[in-house]
Design a protein around this motif. Sequence first.
Motif, mmCIF file in Angstrom:
data_model
loop_
_atom_site.group_PDB
_atom_site.id
_atom_site.type_symbol
_atom_site.label_atom_id
_atom_site.label_comp_id
_atom_site.label_asym_id
_atom_site.label_seq_id
_atom_site.Cartn_x
_atom_site.Cartn_y
_atom_site.Cartn_z
ATOM 1 N N GLY A 26 26.879 57.306 43.745
ATOM 2 C CA GLY A 26 26.802 56.210 44.694
ATOM 3 C C GLY A 26 27.982 55.274 44.557
ATOM 4 N N ALA A 27 28.419 54.743 45.691
ATOM 5 C CA ALA A 27 29.549 53.815 45.715
ATOM 6 C C ALA A 27 29.211 52.598 46.556
ATOM 7 C CB ALA A 27 30.783 54.520 46.287
ATOM 8 N N THR A 28 29.709 51.452 46.118
ATOM 9 C CA THR A 28 29.468 50.203 46.820
ATOM 10 C C THR A 28 30.592 49.223 46.534
ATOM 11 O OG1 THR A 28 27.874 48.393 47.107
ATOM 12 C CG2 THR A 28 28.098 49.266 44.904
ATOM 13 N N PRO A 29 30.857 48.320 47.458
ATOM 14 C CA PRO A 29 31.839 47.280 47.173
ATOM 15 C C PRO A 29 31.340 46.283 46.117
ATOM 16 C CG PRO A 29 31.566 47.542 49.542
ATOM 17 C CD PRO A 29 30.486 48.336 48.875
ATOM 18 N N GLY A 30 30.054 46.256 45.866
ATOM 19 C CA GLY A 30 29.468 45.330 44.895
ATOM 20 C C GLY A 30 29.849 45.657 43.464
ATOM 21 N N GLY A 31 29.387 44.834 42.551
ATOM 22 C CA GLY A 31 29.768 44.960 41.154
ATOM 23 C C GLY A 31 28.881 45.839 40.296
ATOM 24 N N MET A 32 27.688 46.214 40.772
ATOM 25 C CA MET A 32 26.769 46.990 39.927
ATOM 26 C C MET A 32 26.677 48.453 40.338
ATOM 27 S SD MET A 32 23.644 44.377 39.148
ATOM 28 C CE MET A 32 22.704 45.707 38.463
ATOM 29 N N GLY A 33 27.566 48.900 41.179
ATOM 30 C CA GLY A 33 27.436 50.271 41.652
ATOM 31 C C GLY A 33 26.165 50.383 42.475
ATOM 32 N N THR A 34 25.515 51.492 42.397
ATOM 33 C CA THR A 34 24.281 51.693 43.165
ATOM 34 C C THR A 34 23.104 51.949 42.217
ATOM 35 O OG1 THR A 34 24.855 54.031 43.378
ATOM 36 C CG2 THR A 34 25.508 52.578 45.182
ATOM 37 N N ALA A 35 23.059 51.174 41.150
ATOM 38 C CA ALA A 35 22.062 51.395 40.092
ATOM 39 C C ALA A 35 20.628 51.326 40.602
ATOM 40 C CB ALA A 35 22.268 50.388 38.962
#
Length: 186
Positions: free
Chosen positions: A111-120
Amino acid sequence: MTRTIGLICGSLRENSYNRIIAQSLTDMVDSYQFRWIEINDLPLFNEDMEISGVPETVTSFKSAIQDVDGIIIVSPEYNSGIPGVLKNALDWASRPRESAVLTKKPVGLIGATPGGMGTAFAQMQIRQILEAMQVHVLPFQKMLISQVHKKIDSDRKVITDEQTKRYLERYLQQFIHWIDHTPVLD
């Protein structure tokens, strides 16, 4: 015989970060083929449709899952959770229970996201859903890509961050090794 990995993207956007990440996997190994398994045309799950006749899009989706040796799901996280379209696809793949196409199928999660926690959070939910479906999820491995917008070129077509590329290659190699060397448990 060349083996095949199915790719499911949990985003419907044509140029989503996660689709770009999934596409990059196809260039990382020559020993496997990759096949996209699209979820964008699936109707909302409705058990009445099973009784009255499963739509062709669902039949094709399930057939595509059956025809591959393993699946890698590459998905964003929406509001700290699994995208609705992916949950819908997993619901269709889980039915009917006695012949569910994902049962015992090897699955990897990225998973990828612009956020800081990934897609946990999304990955925890996806794992929980897949466990309920008796799917074999690659154990002890997580591939969480945070700040993805800084790791893809301005045209958003390739990964430019070398560390992310190495992590993806290592994850893919672990998934392939797991498929190749782990007997399916009944």
